[in-house]
Scaffold this active site. Sequence first.
Site, PDB file in Angstrom:
ATOM      1  N   SER A  47       0.950  -1.225   0.068  1.00 29.36           N
ATOM      2  CA  SER A  47      -0.019   0.003   0.050  1.00 29.36           C
ATOM      3  C   SER A  47       0.931   1.334   0.122  1.00 29.36           C
ATOM      4  O   SER A  47       1.186   1.774   0.996  1.00 29.36           O
ATOM      5  CB  SER A  47      -0.715   0.135   1.250  1.00 29.36           C
ATOM      6  OG  SER A  47      -0.348  -0.063   2.355  1.00 29.36           O
ATOM      7  N   GLU A 176      -4.870  -3.551   8.854  1.00 30.74           N
ATOM      8  CA  GLU A 176      -3.810  -3.833  10.007  1.00 30.74           C
ATOM      9  C   GLU A 176      -5.023  -3.666  11.438  1.00 30.74           C
ATOM     10  O   GLU A 176      -5.365  -2.709  11.631  1.00 30.74           O
ATOM     11  CB  GLU A 176      -2.836  -3.004  10.407  1.00 30.74           C
ATOM     12  CG  GLU A 176      -1.757  -3.438   9.129  1.00 30.74           C
ATOM     13  CD  GLU A 176      -0.494  -2.323   9.075  1.00 30.74           C
ATOM     14  OE1 GLU A 176      -0.139  -2.232  10.243  1.00 30.74           O
ATOM     15  OE2 GLU A 176       0.135  -2.248   8.140  1.00 30.74           O
ATOM     16  N   GLU A 219       1.881  -9.696   6.296  1.00 25.80           N
ATOM     17  CA  GLU A 219       2.770  -9.461   7.744  1.00 25.80           C
ATOM     18  C   GLU A 219       2.638 -10.476   8.783  1.00 25.80           C
ATOM     19  O   GLU A 219       2.892 -10.178   9.908  1.00 25.80           O
ATOM     20  CB  GLU A 219       2.383  -7.935   8.146  1.00 25.80           C
ATOM     21  CG  GLU A 219       2.546  -6.950   6.876  1.00 25.80           C
ATOM     22  CD  GLU A 219       2.228  -5.415   7.581  1.00 25.80           C
ATOM     23  OE1 GLU A 219       1.894  -5.299   8.773  1.00 25.80           O
ATOM     24  OE2 GLU A 219       2.635  -4.722   6.845  1.00 25.80           O
ATOM     25  N   ASP A 254      -4.806   0.211  11.577  1.00 22.12           N
ATOM     26  CA  ASP A 254      -4.244   0.968  10.276  1.00 22.12           C
ATOM     27  C   ASP A 254      -5.180   0.620   9.220  1.00 22.12           C
ATOM     28  O   ASP A 254      -5.115  -0.401   8.545  1.00 22.12           O
ATOM     29  CB  ASP A 254      -3.185   0.667   9.914  1.00 22.12           C
ATOM     30  CG  ASP A 254      -2.582   1.190   8.687  1.00 22.12           C
ATOM     31  OD1 ASP A 254      -3.202   2.111   8.159  1.00 22.12           O
ATOM     32  OD2 ASP A 254      -1.472   0.629   7.939  1.00 22.12           O
ATOM     33  N   GLU A 301      -3.886   4.688  12.704  1.00 22.69           N
ATOM     34  CA  GLU A 301      -2.818   5.185  11.648  1.00 22.69           C
ATOM     35  C   GLU A 301      -3.729   5.218  10.329  1.00 22.69           C
ATOM     36  O   GLU A 301      -4.585   4.345   9.885  1.00 22.69           O
ATOM     37  CB  GLU A 301      -1.999   4.069  11.325  1.00 22.69           C
ATOM     38  CG  GLU A 301      -0.875   4.359  10.107  1.00 22.69           C
ATOM     39  CD  GLU A 301       0.156   3.108  10.120  1.00 22.69           C
ATOM     40  OE1 GLU A 301       0.329   2.681  10.967  1.00 22.69           O
ATOM     41  OE2 GLU A 301       0.407   3.009   8.899  1.00 22.69           O
ATOM     42  N   ASP A 326       0.667   7.787   7.729  1.00 29.45           N
ATOM     43  CA  ASP A 326       1.742   7.194   6.983  1.00 29.45           C
ATOM     44  C   ASP A 326       1.831   7.672   5.560  1.00 29.45           C
ATOM     45  O   ASP A 326       2.649   8.367   5.131  1.00 29.45           O
ATOM     46  CB  ASP A 326       1.349   5.631   7.208  1.00 29.45           C
ATOM     47  CG  ASP A 326       2.055   4.820   6.073  1.00 29.45           C
ATOM     48  OD1 ASP A 326       2.963   5.286   5.489  1.00 29.45           O
ATOM     49  OD2 ASP A 326       1.581   3.906   5.977  1.00 29.45           O
ATOM     50  N   LYS A 402       6.469  -1.020  14.808  1.00 30.74           N
ATOM     51  CA  LYS A 402       5.490  -2.132  14.374  1.00 30.74           C
ATOM     52  C   LYS A 402       6.391  -2.890  13.024  1.00 30.74           C
ATOM     53  O   LYS A 402       7.019  -2.553  12.335  1.00 30.74           O
ATOM     54  CB  LYS A 402       4.190  -1.599  13.648  1.00 30.74           C
ATOM     55  CG  LYS A 402       4.107  -0.771  12.626  1.00 30.74           C
ATOM     56  CD  LYS A 402       2.701  -0.680  11.727  1.00 30.74           C
ATOM     57  CE  LYS A 402       2.736  -0.116  10.536  1.00 30.74           C
ATOM     58  NZ  LYS A 402       1.574  -0.133   9.834  1.00 30.74           N
TER      59      LYS A 402
HETATM   60  C1  LIG Z   1       3.333  -1.468   6.540  1.00 32.05           C
HETATM   61  C2  LIG Z   1       2.503  -1.042   5.832  1.00 32.05           C
HETATM   62  O1  LIG Z   1       2.078  -1.560   4.638  1.00 32.05           O
HETATM   63  P1  LIG Z   1       2.995  -1.303   3.321  1.00 32.05           P
HETATM   64  O2  LIG Z   1       4.583  -1.603   3.420  1.00 32.05           O
HETATM   65  O3  LIG Z   1       2.246  -2.113   2.196  1.00 32.05           O
HETATM   66  O4  LIG Z   1       2.644   0.320   2.755  1.00 32.05           O
HETATM   67  C3  LIG Z   1       1.630   0.109   6.143  1.00 32.05           C
HETATM   68  O5  LIG Z   1       0.598   0.687   5.247  1.00 32.05           O
HETATM   69  O6  LIG Z   1       1.762   0.767   7.347  1.00 32.05           O
END
Ligand SMILES: C=C(OP(=O)(O)O)C(=O)O
Length: 518
Positions: A47, A176, A219, A254, A301, A326, A402
């Site tokens: 993402s 998440e 993840e 998230d 998030e 993010d 995280k």
């Molecule tokens: C860890 C994440 O996913 P990605 O690495 O796919 O952005 C996130 O969105 O916080």
Amino acid sequence: MAEDNNSGLISSIRAAQRLDSRGKPTVQVSVTTGKGTFTALVPSGASVGSYEAVEIRDGNPKAYGGNGVLMAVHNVQHVIGPVLIEQKFDVRKDLSKIDEFMVKLDSTHSKQKLGVNAILGVSMACARAGAAGKDVPLYEFLRQEAEMEPSYILPVPFFNVLNGGAHAGNSMAFQEFMIAPVGAEDIAQAVQVGCEVYQELKKVLARKYGPSATTIGDEGGFAPPITHPSEALDLLTTAVEAAGHTGKVKFAIDPAASEFFKSDRLYDIGFKTDRPHELFPNQLSDLYKQLLKDYPIILVEDPFSQDDWNAWAEFHRSCAVELVGDDLLATNVDRMALAKQHDACNSLLLKINQIGTISEAIMAARTASKFDWQVFVSHRSGETTDDFIADLAVGLGAGHMKAGSPCRGERVVKYNRLMDIEDELKATTKTSYYAGPKWMNTVYAPYLKKVLYTSIPFHRNGSIVIIIHRVHINRTQIKSNPSVPYTTAAAWEKEKKQFMILVAGPRSPEEITLPHTV
Ligand SMILES: C=C(OP(=O)(O)O)C(=O)O
């Protein structure tokens, strides 16, 4: 003296194409100095926000479906490497110069010429070489680069145990659902609590949906057939209870809302099903507020899309929760300044490959401190077996990190590294502590003026509790002494005349009532 120089001078920079956790190629960089060869592997997101630095992929459909990174490897070996070596930088003290040099060499705003995957690999490997050159652990090297206090905060690990969004094949829109063992005594216990809840969750899912519901997402979290976020949070509640850790574990979400944002300002939380479920920002906001009421959520998030400033600002105004940007911030100080102008959030998600050099990531963390924001260090969904970010989280004193669920090698390597660092620090006379409530300074909100470093504010008995690690008093930074936490109202009453502290996490002191005992 000659040997001393060799410890810091780069004699070779090599790169190779290796794999990330999704089986996609990534860049590995090895930097050699007189101290040895130091290697780093670059992570990659799924993402990916629009404001992130750009990774270069070969686009050759005959190799890895176009995902090869041989051009980025070439850029390290034949473009960056030779000129960087020529500069005779000393990795022990010149990391920011090395990074600046690469940024200039690339010359684009998004690092798209050389590729963030090329540049970041060199930056990480140089940091490792710098630490070895100074004969210090990587977290200590990064702490010095960031000019942090010489005490060590071990971060609360946020385990992403239920996966959805772009990270899983289920129907869950939110990406998440994390558990945060804020009530653990130390990292080792936090990891144990996280693992025990994770294993209980597996049993709960198998009982409720059958064994296929225990398959995992990118993840390492489970990806059961659920669609509504409250189903996920109910599952977490049950698992925490079954593991006997109620009260010790808080939740975080998230939604990664840019993934389900539609151009007409609507959010479709049914985007992974054949039944759209479209919400206006205020309706989505109400959904979050209900979840915050119903569950012990301490961090949210990316609840809205990366350009939906109004929705972010309204939510920030009305909710006392750690609100993390993010995609919104992309670990980029320009985006952070914009967010500050909009008063859109109070926390930075720090992903090293979003910005592309370690020095710029450190600058983003320092900017967050200046803004009185939190720093939440993060992995990527396409991770590697490199444990760099564990050292970074400790070096920055970020208070939380995280790295996915406690499952899959590329995730556990980070948590294992945190436990190694904790053991190492405990064996020294250095001051170190886990960013959990054991070290909590519980104070009355009206007296809070400015907190520079807190752990995550969290709810207890309907009140918000804040852990204060470092404060500004009259522009002077002081550390709260972790061995003497203000655990009682009386203790604080005594101190408050000297200390004027402002709450960093929640919206405003008026909105907070704090308990007076831990
Ligand atoms: C860890 C994440 O996913 P990605 O690495 O796919 O952005 C996130 O969105 O916080």
